[in-house]
Design a protein around this motif. Structure first.
Motif, short mmCIF file in Angstrom:
data_model
loop_
_atom_site.label_atom_id
_atom_site.label_comp_id
_atom_site.label_asym_id
_atom_site.label_seq_id
_atom_site.Cartn_x
_atom_site.Cartn_y
_atom_site.Cartn_z
N LYS A 171 39.91 7.06 24.50
CA LYS A 171 39.39 6.37 23.35
C LYS A 171 39.99 4.95 23.73
O LYS A 171 39.09 3.97 23.15
CB LYS A 171 40.03 6.82 22.04
N CYS B 106 31.14 -6.70 24.30
CA CYS B 106 30.87 -7.74 23.20
C CYS B 106 31.21 -9.05 23.62
O CYS B 106 30.73 -10.30 23.20
CB CYS B 106 31.46 -7.36 21.94
N ALA C 266 33.67 -0.32 18.17
CA ALA C 266 34.56 0.68 18.62
C ALA C 266 34.97 1.45 17.51
O ALA C 266 35.17 2.78 17.70
CB ALA C 266 35.75 -0.21 19.30
N VAL D 289 37.35 3.58 26.15
CA VAL D 289 35.97 3.32 25.37
C VAL D 289 36.27 1.69 24.44
O VAL D 289 35.32 0.95 24.51
CB VAL D 289 35.70 4.26 24.45
N LEU D 290 37.20 1.42 23.86
CA LEU D 290 37.81 0.57 22.91
C LEU D 290 37.58 -0.69 23.88
O LEU D 290 36.87 -1.65 23.51
CB LEU D 290 39.04 0.44 22.17
N VAL E 284 32.32 3.69 16.62
CA VAL E 284 31.85 4.84 17.57
C VAL E 284 32.93 5.99 17.55
O VAL E 284 32.71 7.11 17.87
CB VAL E 284 31.81 4.18 18.99
N LEU E 285 34.33 5.37 17.58
CA LEU E 285 35.40 6.41 17.72
C LEU E 285 35.75 7.13 16.35
O LEU E 285 36.65 8.05 16.30
CB LEU E 285 36.60 5.42 18.07
N ALA F 110 34.02 -1.66 24.92
CA ALA F 110 33.32 -2.14 23.98
C ALA F 110 33.57 -3.53 23.77
O ALA F 110 32.66 -4.39 23.46
CB ALA F 110 33.54 -1.38 22.64
N LEU F 111 35.11 -3.82 23.81
CA LEU F 111 35.46 -5.41 23.78
C LEU F 111 34.98 -6.06 24.88
O LEU F 111 34.41 -7.37 24.48
CB LEU F 111 37.01 -5.41 23.77
N GLY G 135 33.16 -6.11 18.54
CA GLY G 135 33.39 -5.26 19.48
C GLY G 135 34.50 -4.28 18.79
O GLY G 135 34.35 -3.00 18.91
N ILE G 136 35.39 -4.71 18.04
CA ILE G 136 36.39 -3.99 17.25
C ILE G 136 35.87 -3.06 16.31
O ILE G 136 36.11 -1.81 16.07
CB ILE G 136 37.76 -4.72 16.73
#
Length: 95
Positions: free
Chosen positions: A3, A14, A90, A6-7, A93-94, A10-11, A86-87
């Motif tokens: 996780k 973005c 994320a 992935v975070l 998604v999470l 994504a950051l 991005g946050i």
């Protein structure tokens, strides 16, 4: 751990458009008459003199300082907005 990766992915995804926007020439182009006046016509030399190099460095530093102050705040805001998006992505998604 997955996780978290992935975070961060994504950051980074973005934040890439914000970094690409700040890299390009975003200052308005100066008129040709002003540029000609600033750079007097001279014959190019194979080895420039020390005075010519100093004057070119001084001119480039002055233009860099004048453009830097106008763009710093806007670039910072784009970066903050990209991180916030991005946050949010994320979290969706999470979550």
């Amino acid at each position: 751990m997955r996780k978290l990766l992935v975070l961060f992915g994504a950051l980074a995804l973005c934040a890439t458009p914000a970094a690409a926007q700040s890299g390009g020439p975003s200052a308005p182009v100066e008129p040709a008459a002003k540029v000609e006046r600033a750079a007097p016509a001279h014959t190019p030399a194979l080895i420039p003199s020390t005075d010519e190099v100093k004057s070119q460095v001084r001119a480039s530093e002055e233009t860099r300082q004048s453009h830097r102050s106008a763009m710093g705040q806007r670039d910072w805001l784009y970066l903050v907005a990209a991180i916030a998006v991005g946050i949010i992505i994320a979290a969706v998604v999470l979550g």
